[in-house]
Design a protein around this motif. Structure first.
Motif, PDB file in Angstrom:
ATOM      1  N   LYS A 176      -9.413  -3.107   7.709  1.00 40.40           N
ATOM      2  CA  LYS A 176      -9.085  -1.777   7.386  1.00 40.40           C
ATOM      3  C   LYS A 176      -7.846  -1.476   7.462  1.00 40.40           C
ATOM      4  O   LYS A 176      -7.248  -1.407   8.464  1.00 40.40           O
ATOM      5  CB  LYS A 176      -9.998  -0.675   8.249  1.00 40.40           C
ATOM      6  CG  LYS A 176     -10.511   0.527   7.484  1.00 40.40           C
ATOM      7  CD  LYS A 176     -11.573   1.163   8.290  1.00 40.40           C
ATOM      8  CE  LYS A 176     -12.531   1.927   7.144  1.00 40.40           C
ATOM      9  NZ  LYS A 176     -13.567   2.593   7.715  1.00 40.40           N
ATOM     10  N   VAL A 177      -7.106  -0.817   6.348  1.00 43.50           N
ATOM     11  CA  VAL A 177      -5.706  -0.454   6.360  1.00 43.50           C
ATOM     12  C   VAL A 177      -5.351   0.798   6.635  1.00 43.50           C
ATOM     13  O   VAL A 177      -6.248   1.653   6.049  1.00 43.50           O
ATOM     14  CB  VAL A 177      -5.203  -1.078   4.886  1.00 43.50           C
ATOM     15  CG1 VAL A 177      -3.534  -0.788   5.003  1.00 43.50           C
ATOM     16  CG2 VAL A 177      -5.429  -2.379   4.522  1.00 43.50           C
TER      17      VAL A 177
ATOM     18  N   GLU B 143       1.029  -4.833   4.129  1.00 48.36           N
ATOM     19  CA  GLU B 143      -0.078  -5.234   5.277  1.00 48.36           C
ATOM     20  C   GLU B 143      -0.487  -6.538   4.734  1.00 48.36           C
ATOM     21  O   GLU B 143      -0.939  -6.808   3.422  1.00 48.36           O
ATOM     22  CB  GLU B 143      -0.912  -4.319   5.330  1.00 48.36           C
ATOM     23  CG  GLU B 143      -1.875  -4.216   6.483  1.00 48.36           C
ATOM     24  CD  GLU B 143      -1.335  -3.513   7.602  1.00 48.36           C
ATOM     25  OE1 GLU B 143      -0.772  -2.508   7.462  1.00 48.36           O
ATOM     26  OE2 GLU B 143      -1.413  -4.225   8.683  1.00 48.36           O
ATOM     27  N   LEU B 144      -0.956  -7.265   5.905  1.00 50.48           N
ATOM     28  CA  LEU B 144      -1.479  -8.551   5.810  1.00 50.48           C
ATOM     29  C   LEU B 144      -3.090  -8.314   5.308  1.00 50.48           C
ATOM     30  O   LEU B 144      -3.480  -7.648   6.537  1.00 50.48           O
ATOM     31  CB  LEU B 144      -1.197  -9.448   6.713  1.00 50.48           C
ATOM     32  CG  LEU B 144       0.153 -10.486   6.469  1.00 50.48           C
ATOM     33  CD1 LEU B 144       0.342 -11.255   7.793  1.00 50.48           C
ATOM     34  CD2 LEU B 144       0.220 -11.291   5.188  1.00 50.48           C
ATOM     35  N   VAL B 145      -3.676  -8.692   4.427  1.00 51.39           N
ATOM     36  CA  VAL B 145      -5.024  -7.951   4.461  1.00 51.39           C
ATOM     37  C   VAL B 145      -5.907  -9.401   4.322  1.00 51.39           C
ATOM     38  O   VAL B 145      -5.985 -10.194   3.331  1.00 51.39           O
ATOM     39  CB  VAL B 145      -5.252  -7.473   2.868  1.00 51.39           C
ATOM     40  CG1 VAL B 145      -6.658  -6.920   2.718  1.00 51.39           C
ATOM     41  CG2 VAL B 145      -4.392  -6.115   3.005  1.00 51.39           C
TER      42      VAL B 145
ATOM     43  N   GLU C  10      -6.558   6.468   6.701  1.00 50.86           N
ATOM     44  CA  GLU C  10      -6.987   5.560   6.419  1.00 50.86           C
ATOM     45  C   GLU C  10      -7.117   6.113   4.488  1.00 50.86           C
ATOM     46  O   GLU C  10      -7.783   4.997   3.752  1.00 50.86           O
ATOM     47  CB  GLU C  10      -8.364   5.290   6.610  1.00 50.86           C
ATOM     48  CG  GLU C  10      -8.552   4.985   8.071  1.00 50.86           C
ATOM     49  CD  GLU C  10      -9.952   4.872   8.582  1.00 50.86           C
ATOM     50  OE1 GLU C  10     -11.126   4.994   7.679  1.00 50.86           O
ATOM     51  OE2 GLU C  10     -10.145   4.354   9.653  1.00 50.86           O
ATOM     52  N   GLU C  11      -6.652   6.732   4.044  1.00 52.42           N
ATOM     53  CA  GLU C  11      -6.316   7.277   2.670  1.00 52.42           C
ATOM     54  C   GLU C  11      -5.129   6.532   2.207  1.00 52.42           C
ATOM     55  O   GLU C  11      -4.231   7.148   1.814  1.00 52.42           O
ATOM     56  CB  GLU C  11      -6.505   8.653   2.495  1.00 52.42           C
ATOM     57  CG  GLU C  11      -7.679   9.553   2.995  1.00 52.42           C
ATOM     58  CD  GLU C  11      -8.846   9.251   2.145  1.00 52.42           C
ATOM     59  OE1 GLU C  11      -8.323   9.735   0.972  1.00 52.42           O
ATOM     60  OE2 GLU C  11      -9.870   8.930   2.446  1.00 52.42           O
TER      61      GLU C  11
ATOM     62  N   PHE D 182       0.903  -1.176  -0.037  1.00 48.85           N
ATOM     63  CA  PHE D 182       0.075   0.024   0.084  1.00 48.85           C
ATOM     64  C   PHE D 182       0.809   1.371  -0.064  1.00 48.85           C
ATOM     65  O   PHE D 182       2.195   1.271   0.366  1.00 48.85           O
ATOM     66  CB  PHE D 182      -0.965   0.057   1.146  1.00 48.85           C
ATOM     67  CG  PHE D 182      -1.907  -1.023   1.421  1.00 48.85           C
ATOM     68  CD1 PHE D 182      -3.189  -0.815   0.771  1.00 48.85           C
ATOM     69  CD2 PHE D 182      -1.821  -2.194   1.606  1.00 48.85           C
ATOM     70  CE1 PHE D 182      -4.018  -2.007   0.641  1.00 48.85           C
ATOM     71  CE2 PHE D 182      -2.637  -3.286   1.847  1.00 48.85           C
ATOM     72  CZ  PHE D 182      -3.936  -3.106   1.301  1.00 48.85           C
ATOM     73  N   ARG D 183       0.241   2.447  -0.507  1.00 44.05           N
ATOM     74  CA  ARG D 183       0.774   3.495  -0.302  1.00 44.05           C
ATOM     75  C   ARG D 183      -0.174   4.580   0.202  1.00 44.05           C
ATOM     76  O   ARG D 183      -1.402   4.680  -0.036  1.00 44.05           O
ATOM     77  CB  ARG D 183       1.432   4.176  -1.667  1.00 44.05           C
ATOM     78  CG  ARG D 183       2.103   5.502  -1.490  1.00 44.05           C
ATOM     79  CD  ARG D 183       2.706   6.001  -2.849  1.00 44.05           C
ATOM     80  NE  ARG D 183       1.746   6.067  -3.906  1.00 44.05           N
ATOM     81  CZ  ARG D 183       2.237   5.827  -5.245  1.00 44.05           C
ATOM     82  NH1 ARG D 183       3.343   5.770  -5.669  1.00 44.05           N
ATOM     83  NH2 ARG D 183       1.130   6.235  -6.336  1.00 44.05           N
ATOM     84  N   CYS D 184       0.326   5.511   1.333  1.00 40.63           N
ATOM     85  CA  CYS D 184      -0.606   6.618   1.821  1.00 40.63           C
ATOM     86  C   CYS D 184      -0.819   7.582   1.180  1.00 40.63           C
ATOM     87  O   CYS D 184       0.524   8.079   0.416  1.00 40.63           O
ATOM     88  CB  CYS D 184       0.241   6.786   3.139  1.00 40.63           C
ATOM     89  SG  CYS D 184      -0.991   8.146   4.011  1.00 40.63           S
ATOM     90  N   LYS D 185      -1.834   7.967   0.866  1.00 44.86           N
ATOM     91  CA  LYS D 185      -2.168   9.111   0.049  1.00 44.86           C
ATOM     92  C   LYS D 185      -1.821  10.347   0.845  1.00 44.86           C
ATOM     93  O   LYS D 185      -1.544  11.534   0.014  1.00 44.86           O
ATOM     94  CB  LYS D 185      -3.685   9.169  -0.353  1.00 44.86           C
ATOM     95  CG  LYS D 185      -4.032   8.314  -1.385  1.00 44.86           C
ATOM     96  CD  LYS D 185      -5.387   8.269  -1.871  1.00 44.86           C
ATOM     97  CE  LYS D 185      -5.818   7.119  -2.929  1.00 44.86           C
ATOM     98  NZ  LYS D 185      -7.175   7.299  -3.182  1.00 44.86           N
ATOM     99  N   GLN D 186      -1.613  10.479   1.753  1.00 42.49           N
ATOM    100  CA  GLN D 186      -1.306  11.608   2.847  1.00 42.49           C
ATOM    101  C   GLN D 186       0.041  11.850   2.879  1.00 42.49           C
ATOM    102  O   GLN D 186       0.566  12.921   2.703  1.00 42.49           O
ATOM    103  CB  GLN D 186      -2.008  11.284   4.230  1.00 42.49           C
ATOM    104  CG  GLN D 186      -3.339  11.084   4.408  1.00 42.49           C
ATOM    105  CD  GLN D 186      -4.227  12.543   3.921  1.00 42.49           C
ATOM    106  OE1 GLN D 186      -3.804  13.585   4.439  1.00 42.49           O
ATOM    107  NE2 GLN D 186      -5.162  12.292   3.391  1.00 42.49           N
TER     108      GLN D 186
END
Ligand SMILES: [Zn+2]
Length: 68
Positions: free
Chosen positions: A24-25, A17-19, A33-34, A6-10
């Motif tokens: 919720k990541v 992350e194990l999904v 959460e963005e 994942f990459r954070c938009k913020q």
């Protein structure tokens, strides 16, 4: 269990992350959460290689002249 990237938009933080379904990541850096999921570089592409090479899974060669 799928390990996704994942990459954070913020803040732009990249993390794995194990999904599981319903999970919720959140960004480990800023708890946002963005986040957007990136296509994992391992697993998907490498396992799809043989089918992309010519649609033959019974031989490992690039050409299917012997098994068709
Ligand atoms: Zn973040």
């Amino acid at each position: 269990m799928p390990l996704r990237e994942f990459r954070c938009k913020q803040c732009g933080e990249k993390f794995e992350e194990l999904v599981r379904n319903g999970t919720k990541v959140t960004c480990p850096q800023c708890q946002s959460e963005e986040v957007e999921s990136l296509i994992s570089s391992f697993g998907f592409k490498s396992s799809g290689r043989s089918s992309l090479a010519g649609g033959c899974t019974s031989c490992s060669g690039g050409h299917c002249s012997t098994c068709h």
